[in-house]
Write a protein that holds these residues in place. Structure first.
Motif, short mmCIF file in Angstrom:
data_model
loop_
_atom_site.label_atom_id
_atom_site.label_comp_id
_atom_site.label_asym_id
_atom_site.label_seq_id
_atom_site.Cartn_x
_atom_site.Cartn_y
_atom_site.Cartn_z
N PRO A 119 -0.90 3.54 -10.90
CA PRO A 119 0.04 2.31 -10.41
C PRO A 119 -0.58 1.15 -10.70
O PRO A 119 -0.04 0.05 -10.81
CB PRO A 119 0.23 2.88 -8.91
N ASN A 120 -1.81 0.89 -10.83
CA ASN A 120 -2.64 -0.34 -10.86
C ASN A 120 -2.31 -1.06 -12.33
O ASN A 120 -2.30 -2.04 -12.29
CB ASN A 120 -4.11 0.12 -10.76
N ARG A 131 4.16 5.53 -5.52
CA ARG A 131 3.85 5.86 -6.80
C ARG A 131 2.85 6.84 -7.28
O ARG A 131 2.95 7.65 -8.30
CB ARG A 131 3.65 4.32 -7.49
N ALA A 132 1.85 6.84 -6.66
CA ALA A 132 0.76 7.77 -7.25
C ALA A 132 0.97 9.05 -6.88
O ALA A 132 0.80 10.07 -7.79
CB ALA A 132 -0.67 7.38 -6.39
N ILE A 150 -6.22 10.42 -12.36
CA ILE A 150 -5.38 9.40 -13.15
C ILE A 150 -4.33 8.99 -12.40
O ILE A 150 -3.95 7.96 -12.49
CB ILE A 150 -4.61 10.61 -14.36
N SER A 151 -3.44 9.84 -11.53
CA SER A 151 -2.46 9.23 -10.63
C SER A 151 -2.64 8.46 -9.64
O SER A 151 -1.76 7.52 -9.32
CB SER A 151 -1.56 10.59 -10.24
N HIS A 190 0.83 -1.19 0.00
CA HIS A 190 0.00 0.23 0.04
C HIS A 190 0.83 1.38 0.08
O HIS A 190 0.47 2.22 -0.72
CB HIS A 190 -1.07 -0.02 1.34
N MET A 191 1.98 1.12 0.74
CA MET A 191 2.94 2.49 0.63
C MET A 191 3.47 2.61 -0.57
O MET A 191 3.79 3.60 -1.06
CB MET A 191 3.90 2.40 1.78
N LYS A 192 3.96 1.45 -1.23
CA LYS A 192 4.56 1.43 -2.66
C LYS A 192 3.54 2.17 -3.63
O LYS A 192 3.71 3.12 -4.53
CB LYS A 192 4.75 -0.01 -3.21
N TYR A 193 2.44 1.74 -3.48
CA TYR A 193 1.15 2.29 -4.52
C TYR A 193 1.16 3.83 -4.14
O TYR A 193 1.12 4.38 -5.10
CB TYR A 193 -0.21 1.43 -4.02
#
Length: 159
Positions: A65-66, A10-11, A60-61, A4-7
């Motif tokens: 990442p998805n 990235r967002a 969009i951001s 979740h933190m990576k996501y």
């Protein structure tokens, strides 16, 4: 670091990158005199339009990442000791360098500072050893190219 933190990281990076690009484009248009430098004239609804554009970029951001990051299976027969050198050689030919090796798991990073910047420093390609090959994780557009190229290189002589 949790998924979740990576996501989220990235967002946020994509939001900053897209906002930066929009600001550069608008500044260039304003400097060239194509668009008025007064925000109330440049946009139909003035500052309200600016906030709406930022909202769209945030949406969009938050979604990107998805789709922008994924994992693919690289099905290749053979022992790790035989595959390791070929994988490293292939990745180096694509501009990646080995950054970490943990047992039979490999991680690569881009060697080019420009390449790292265009991928907002999310340039890691990870090979996790699995039965019958590897799971390759990273930016989708990169791993699709890398997985298909490695399958051709490592299995091409057998087919």
């Amino acid at each position: 670091m949790s998924i979740h933190m990576k996501y989220l990281r990235r967002a946020v990076k994509y939001f900053i990158q897209m906002t930066f690009v929009v600001v550069i484009i608008m500044a260039a248009l304003m400097l060239l005199g194509v668009v008025s430098s007064d925000i109330n004239v440049a946009f139909r609804s003035g500052w309200k339009s600016v906030w709406m554009i930022l909202g769209v970029l945030a949406c969009i951001s938050a979604i990107y990442p998805n789709f922008g990051y994924s994992a693919r299976d690289l099905a290749v027969p053979g022992e790790f000791s035989d595959l390791r050198g070929k994988i490293i050689e292939y990745m180096e030919s694509k501009g990646y360098v080995l950054s970490d090796e943990d047992g039979e798991n490999l991680s690569f990073r881009l060697s080019s500072p420009f390449g790292k910047m265009t991928r907002i420093w999310e340039d890691t390609i990870s090979f996790t050893r699995e039965l019958g090959g590897f799971s390759v994780e990273g930016i989708t557009r990169d791993i699709v190219r890398i997985v298909s190229g490695l399958q051709y290189k490592l299995r091409g002589n057998e087919d």
